[in-house]
Design an enzyme around this catalytic site. Structure first.
Site, PDB file in Angstrom:
ATOM      1  N   LYS A 115      -1.198  12.230 -27.504  1.00 27.28           N
ATOM      2  CA  LYS A 115      -1.511  12.744 -26.158  1.00 27.28           C
ATOM      3  C   LYS A 115      -2.190  14.087 -26.285  1.00 27.28           C
ATOM      4  CE  LYS A 115      -0.926  11.493 -21.809  1.00 27.28           C
ATOM      5  NZ  LYS A 115      -0.867  10.132 -21.268  1.00 27.28           N
ATOM      6  N   ASP A 155      -6.478  10.524 -18.517  1.00 25.02           N
ATOM      7  CA  ASP A 155      -5.149  10.731 -17.907  1.00 25.02           C
ATOM      8  C   ASP A 155      -5.401  11.582 -16.652  1.00 25.02           C
ATOM      9  OD1 ASP A 155      -2.167  10.218 -18.496  1.00 25.02           O
ATOM     10  OD2 ASP A 155      -2.180  12.355 -18.075  1.00 25.02           O
TER      11      ASP A 155
HETATM   12  P1  NAD Z   1      -5.471  10.958 -11.408  1.00 26.22           P
HETATM   13  O1  NAD Z   1      -5.894  12.295 -11.791  1.00 26.22           O
HETATM   14  O2  NAD Z   1      -6.494   9.905 -11.244  1.00 26.22           O
HETATM   15  O3  NAD Z   1      -4.615  11.036 -10.063  1.00 26.22           O
HETATM   16  C1  NAD Z   1      -3.499  11.852  -9.899  1.00 26.22           C
HETATM   17  C2  NAD Z   1      -3.115  11.776  -8.433  1.00 26.22           C
HETATM   18  O4  NAD Z   1      -1.861  12.429  -8.246  1.00 26.22           O
HETATM   19  C3  NAD Z   1      -4.119  12.443  -7.491  1.00 26.22           C
HETATM   20  O5  NAD Z   1      -4.285  11.627  -6.356  1.00 26.22           O
HETATM   21  C4  NAD Z   1      -3.394  13.731  -7.091  1.00 26.22           C
HETATM   22  O6  NAD Z   1      -3.791  14.179  -5.811  1.00 26.22           O
HETATM   23  C5  NAD Z   1      -1.972  13.245  -7.085  1.00 26.22           C
HETATM   24  N1  NAD Z   1      -0.974  14.294  -7.153  1.00 26.22           N
HETATM   25  C6  NAD Z   1      -0.934  15.403  -7.925  1.00 26.22           C
HETATM   26  N2  NAD Z   1       0.169  16.119  -7.615  1.00 26.22           N
HETATM   27  C7  NAD Z   1       0.828  15.424  -6.645  1.00 26.22           C
HETATM   28  C8  NAD Z   1       2.029  15.637  -5.902  1.00 26.22           C
HETATM   29  N3  NAD Z   1       2.777  16.695  -6.116  1.00 26.22           N
HETATM   30  N4  NAD Z   1       2.369  14.703  -4.967  1.00 26.22           N
HETATM   31  C9  NAD Z   1       1.610  13.623  -4.753  1.00 26.22           C
HETATM   32  N5  NAD Z   1       0.482  13.374  -5.418  1.00 26.22           N
HETATM   33  C10 NAD Z   1       0.103  14.268  -6.348  1.00 26.22           C
HETATM   34  O7  NAD Z   1      -4.356  10.517 -12.478  1.00 26.22           O
HETATM   35  P2  NAD Z   1      -3.924   9.046 -12.895  1.00 26.22           P
HETATM   36  O8  NAD Z   1      -4.729   8.643 -14.057  1.00 26.22           O
HETATM   37  O9  NAD Z   1      -3.818   8.175 -11.687  1.00 26.22           O
HETATM   38  O10 NAD Z   1      -2.451   9.366 -13.465  1.00 26.22           O
HETATM   39  C11 NAD Z   1      -1.324   9.408 -12.608  1.00 26.22           C
HETATM   40  C12 NAD Z   1      -0.079   9.147 -13.448  1.00 26.22           C
HETATM   41  O11 NAD Z   1      -0.244   7.885 -14.110  1.00 26.22           O
HETATM   42  C13 NAD Z   1       0.157  10.160 -14.569  1.00 26.22           C
HETATM   43  O12 NAD Z   1       1.543  10.337 -14.764  1.00 26.22           O
HETATM   44  C14 NAD Z   1      -0.443   9.497 -15.785  1.00 26.22           C
HETATM   45  O13 NAD Z   1       0.107   9.970 -16.998  1.00 26.22           O
HETATM   46  C15 NAD Z   1      -0.057   8.064 -15.495  1.00 26.22           C
HETATM   47  N6  NAD Z   1      -0.850   7.087 -16.238  1.00 26.22           N
HETATM   48  C16 NAD Z   1      -2.210   6.986 -16.053  1.00 26.22           C
HETATM   49  C17 NAD Z   1      -2.921   6.051 -16.786  1.00 26.22           C
HETATM   50  C18 NAD Z   1      -4.394   5.858 -16.626  1.00 26.22           C
HETATM   51  O14 NAD Z   1      -4.941   4.908 -17.227  1.00 26.22           O
HETATM   52  N7  NAD Z   1      -5.080   6.643 -15.845  1.00 26.22           N
HETATM   53  C19 NAD Z   1      -2.250   5.224 -17.699  1.00 26.22           C
HETATM   54  C20 NAD Z   1      -0.869   5.337 -17.836  1.00 26.22           C
HETATM   55  C21 NAD Z   1      -0.187   6.282 -17.094  1.00 26.22           C
END
Ligand code: NAD
Length: 424
Positions: A115, A155
């Site tokens: 990571k 991420d």
């Molecule tokens: P992203 O940046 O696309 O989106 C993050 C979202 O969370 C945004 O809409 C933001 O406004 C919102 N956010 C931030 N703080 C917040 C809060 N306090 N309350 C509500 N919403 C809030 O990120 P993503 O890729 O969708 O990742 C989100 C989660 O999913 C993370 O924990 C990440 O590690 C996990 N994840 C993502 C992937 C991937 O392929 N993108 C894979 C596995 C896990």
């Protein structure tokens, strides 16, 4: 270096590094794994800290601090996303790399966990500054990563465009086109069909399995989603297409609620223009914390860690929690939810669709042969269903909740590889 917010007012540890170590201990104890295996797994193998300068549009220089952690490479090269967020800490990055190891193990991928993170809020920078911030980070970690060493991916607050810049920088530094160094790239430069939807698609498959297990109809299920980025937004669309009623959605600025179900397409359009709270047709506006406590069938935390703790777990009403985000529930919250009978689909299973299709992308890059979207989605479906069933069987066999069951499934595979390599 930033420090992690260590405890809440219930004296519960909120340090994700301590949380994942506790999760490893719990699962390893049940499996009676040798202590030397556990000791190796409780720390990352290698961690790199970088401080790199970026020229801003006004000509000044800002130095950014970033990290890359490689937890364990017994099963193969390490793999995991790069996060740009102002609250990134070294302990968080280490913990996320550890969860990646167990995630890859659950779905049976030939990878260990890695990571990366940069302490920065990319929303405060211009597009050109964001590009320099991305290229600068790749330049700083280029010796540390590689197609057979450590393969990053998107991420929080990074996306396909950022992956494209990073792949280009790595390729230039190495003097050859190297698409397999990073996944989640744009399709035109070796990205995989289905990758941008994969995390949510995998999560939705686990939700379908969970509702089936509980005898709840999918078509009329009510759903609340915290976070509306890559994971949350696509999950909302896919579940709405399947007939579920998405009653609440939030982002970092707040949330919206409609008991009759929100029009997901309209909310996505609104988010594309700005924030969810600008959506004019909601029944009411709620906070992101209130969203977690709604009386819904399915709750999807899809933002950040530690949102369900001992302080609010008792008030959670959802029957199923599908952890699209990494680490949204603390161990103390897990205990409370387990007693209440909530079915928690743990992060290392629920969001493993992203790394699974990243693996497919890497395989396509290495073989220079590209698959159809149907091939990608069919293979993803097979991997997710197998993993869900293995976790369910393990959990039932040992009478434990699904997170521990998932860690146990994974630990067995990792421990076997460590033994086969003669590490223990
Ligand atoms: P992203 O940046 O696309 O989106 C993050 C979202 O969370 C945004 O809409 C933001 O406004 C919102 N956010 C931030 N703080 C917040 C809060 N306090 N309350 C509500 N919403 C809030 O990120 P993503 O890729 O969708 O990742 C989100 C989660 O999913 C993370 O924990 C990440 O590690 C996990 N994840 C993502 C992937 C991937 O392929 N993108 C894979 C596995 C896990």
């Amino acid at each position: 270096m930033q420090t992690v917010n260590v405890t809440n007012s219930n004296q519960e540890s909120l340090n994700p590094y301590e949380i994942v170590q506790k999760q490893i201990d719990t699962a390893a104890k049940l499996l009676h794994l040798p202590q030397n295996i556990v000791e190796i797994l409780k720390r990352p193998k290698r961690v790199l800290t970088v401080n790199y300068p970026v020229k801003l549009d006004d000509g000044t220089i800002e130095v950014f601090e970033g990290y890359r952690s490689q937890h364990n490479d017994a099963l193969g090269p390490t793999k995991g996303g790069i996060r740009f967020h102002p609250d990134v800490t070294l302990d968080e990055v280490k913990a996320l790399s550890m969860w990646m190891t167990f995630k890859c193990g659950v779905v049976g991928l030939p990878y260990g966990g890695g990571k990366g993170g940069v302490i920065a809020d990319p929303r405060n920078y211009s597009h050109a500054e964001k590009e320099r911030m991305s290229r600068g980070f790749m330049e700083a970690i280029a010796d540390f990563v590689g197609p057979d060493k450590d393969i990053p991916a998107p991420d929080v607050y990074t996306n396909a465009e950022v992956m494209g810049w990073m792949m280009d920088t790595y390729s230039r530094l190495n003097g050859k086109y190297s698409p397999a160094v990073i996944t989640g790239k744009p399709l035109s430069i070796g990205g995989s069909k289905g990758r941008s939807e994969a995390t949510a698609r995998g999560c939705v498959i686990t939700i379908q399995k969970a509702l089936q297990e509980l005898g709840l109809p999918l078509e009329s299920a009510t759903v609340a989603i915290q976070g509306f980025g890559n994971a949350g937004r696509v999950a909302a669309r896919l579940l709405s297409d399947l007939g579920c009623k998405i009653v609440a959605i939030s982002d970092s600025q707040g949330g919206i609620y409609d008991s009759n179900g929100l029009h997901v397409g309209e909310v996505i359009e609104c988010k594309n223009e700005g924030c969810i709270v600008d959506y004019p047709n909601a029944e009411t506006y709620i906070t992101s914390e209130e969203l977690l406590e709604l009386d819904v069938d399915v709750l999807i935390p899809a933002a950040l860690e530690n949102v369900i703790t001992s302080q609010n777990a008792e008030r959670i009403q959802a029957k199923v929690i599908a952890e699209a985000a990494n680490g949204p529930c603390t161990p103390d919250a897990d205990e409370i939810l387990n007693t209440k009978g909530t079915l928690v689909i743990p992060d290392i299973l629920a969001n493993s669709g992203g790394v699974t299709v990243s693996y497919f992308e890497w395989v396509q890059n290495l073989s220079h042969y590209y698959w159809t979207e149907k091939e990608v989605n069919d293979r993803l479906y097979e991997k997710m269903v197998t993993a869900y069933d293995e976790v369910r069987t393990m959990s039932e066999q040992y009478s434990v909740e699904r997170r521990t069951g998932a860690f146990m499934v994974s630990l067995l595979k990792i421990a076997e590889a460590m033994e086969a390599r003669g590490w223990v």
